[in-house]
Design a protein around this motif. Structure first.
Motif, PDB file in Angstrom:
ATOM      1  N   GLU A  70      -2.592   6.931  -8.806  1.00  0.00           N
ATOM      2  CA  GLU A  70      -1.411   6.581  -8.365  1.00  0.00           C
ATOM      3  C   GLU A  70      -1.509   5.233  -7.684  1.00  0.00           C
ATOM      4  O   GLU A  70      -0.831   4.188  -7.861  1.00  0.00           O
ATOM      5  N   LEU A  71      -2.595   4.954  -6.716  1.00  0.00           N
ATOM      6  CA  LEU A  71      -2.663   4.239  -5.967  1.00  0.00           C
ATOM      7  C   LEU A  71      -3.203   3.075  -6.750  1.00  0.00           C
ATOM      8  O   LEU A  71      -2.535   1.718  -6.605  1.00  0.00           O
ATOM      9  N   ILE A  72      -3.997   2.996  -7.648  1.00  0.00           N
ATOM     10  CA  ILE A  72      -4.453   2.136  -8.624  1.00  0.00           C
ATOM     11  C   ILE A  72      -3.487   1.597  -9.475  1.00  0.00           C
ATOM     12  O   ILE A  72      -3.461   0.261  -9.731  1.00  0.00           O
ATOM     13  N   GLU A  73      -2.732   2.455 -10.126  1.00  0.00           N
ATOM     14  CA  GLU A  73      -1.482   2.234 -10.909  1.00  0.00           C
ATOM     15  C   GLU A  73      -0.693   1.429 -10.384  1.00  0.00           C
ATOM     16  O   GLU A  73      -0.075   0.501 -10.775  1.00  0.00           O
ATOM     17  N   ASN A  74      -0.339   1.478  -8.754  1.00  0.00           N
ATOM     18  CA  ASN A  74       0.472   0.737  -8.003  1.00  0.00           C
ATOM     19  C   ASN A  74      -0.183  -0.379  -7.359  1.00  0.00           C
ATOM     20  O   ASN A  74       0.317  -0.866  -6.282  1.00  0.00           O
ATOM     21  N   ASN A  75      -1.028  -0.867  -7.837  1.00  0.00           N
ATOM     22  CA  ASN A  75      -1.835  -2.076  -7.274  1.00  0.00           C
ATOM     23  C   ASN A  75      -2.325  -1.959  -6.019  1.00  0.00           C
ATOM     24  O   ASN A  75      -2.295  -2.776  -5.122  1.00  0.00           O
TER      25      ASN A  75
END
Lengths: 171, 186
Positions: A70-75
């Motif tokens: 989720e962190l990666i998906e949210n930049n």
């Protein structure tokens, strides 16, 4: 003096102190307990191996991995994901040692100090947390109980050094 | 002469059932026979109001009501039968900011997990022999967050390093190799 400091000063000026009755002391009396009792209680914790820690650890590790995604998906901007990551690392730290995996607690403790209140969140941060997860899985799947001895110390040092490199790179 | 713990009632609050069982067992070995428990803060406050225990030992992170919310209810809710009850907070968090945060919410003693039996016993002794006065201000009600040094406190005996087998040493080396591989670019 700032307003906040003067508010606290004022608050303490108006403080009321009281000493409640020590009911616990009244009931317990005095004298301590025999050392053999403490040792027996200590053994209870040290030999708490009959419960399988793996399902609990796997739940925490999966929660961390889901939050990393989720962190990666949210930049790399997601306070909720960061909270979940720290919380689950904390659970590993808190409980590993209670189930005989002291090395899990030591490694997770290093990771927790790194992730809790971490401001620099990027690909390298994710790499370190993933390395933490992989290490925890290896420790548990290979049933490396206790603190791992000299090998455990070397492992902690290696993980700590990865974090030192991160800090030198970004701070 | 020794402490008579059988007269004391303790409420243990922990959402991880094996740890709840372990904590109760450790307290039982110490001599506490009157133990009640709950699996989260909400259930715990109901039990607290009903049983009026002498000590509360609670975990921090629980759902739906956590340990800090429970402490707030114990200290400040009108239904609380004893807002002065000693409370030991158990948690894996141990950095200074977290400890101060917990202290500012009204805990009596803080115990970092994983804990040893001796660590837990030391906190219980502090409650018995070194009770805190209570402070009431507009913003805070709870134990005084300052504590004078206890000159007679000997401290906790540290756990010694475990002996491990050569196979386990090899295993640790393998894990280190994997970690080096994964973090070499950091």
């Amino acid at each position: 003096m700032s307003d906040k400091k003067s508010d606290i000063h004022q608050d303490w000026e108006n403080a009321k102190f009281s000493m409640p009755e020590n009911k616990v002391k009244k009931k317990a009396g005095s004298g301590g307990i025999p050392d053999v009792i403490l040792q027996r209680a200590e053994v209870l914790i040290e030999e708490n191996h009959h419960v399988d820690f793996n399902p609990f650890a796997e739940k925490y590790l999966s929660n961390i991995e889901q939050s990393l995604l989720e962190l990666i998906e949210n930049n790399y901007v997601s306070p909720k994901s960061m909270t979940t990551i720290s919380e689950n690392i904390m659970h590993l730290k808190a409980n590993g040692g209670m189930f005989g995996y002291m090395l899990v607690s030591y490694v997770a403790d290093i990771a927790l100090n790194f992730s809790d209140n971490q401001k620099i969140i990027n690909e390298d941060f994710v790499k370190i947390i993933k390395a933490h997860n992989k290490t925890i899985r290896l420790i548990i799947s290979n049933k490396l109980k206790g603190d791992g001895g000299n090998g455990g110390n070397a492992l902690k040092e290696e993980f700590y050094n990865a974090i030192v490199r991160f800090n030198k790179k970004y701070m | 002469m020794a402490y008579e713990f059988d007269k004391i009632k303790i409420l243990v609050v922990e959402d991880m059932l094996p740890i709840l069982g372990l904590t109760k067992s450790v307290l039982n070995v110490f001599g506490f026979k009157n133990l009640v428990s709950a699996k989260d803060g909400s259930e715990a406050f109901e039990v607290f109001c009903e049983e009026n225990p002498d000590i509360v030992v609670t975990d921090w992170v629980m759902e739906p009501v956590d340990g800090i919310q429970l402490i707030d209810m114990i200290r400040n809710d009108q239904r609380s039968p004893n807002p002065y009850v000693p409370i030991i907070l158990l948690t894996g968090y141990s950095n200074r900011l977290r400890v101060e945060d917990a202290r500012d919410k009204g805990i009596t003693e803080f115990l970092a997990k994983p804990y040893s039996a001796r660590d837990l016993f030391t906190r219980l002794v502090q409650i018995i022999e070194n009770p805190r006065q209570f402070v009431k201000t507009k913003e805070f009600f709870g134990p005084d967050r300052r504590r004078r040094k206890n000159e007679n406190f000997d401290g906790v005996i540290k756990r010694h390093t475990d002996e491990i087998t050569p196979e386990q040493e090899k295993l640790a080396e393998k894990i280190i190799f994997e970690m080096k591989k994964d973090t070499k670019d950091v």
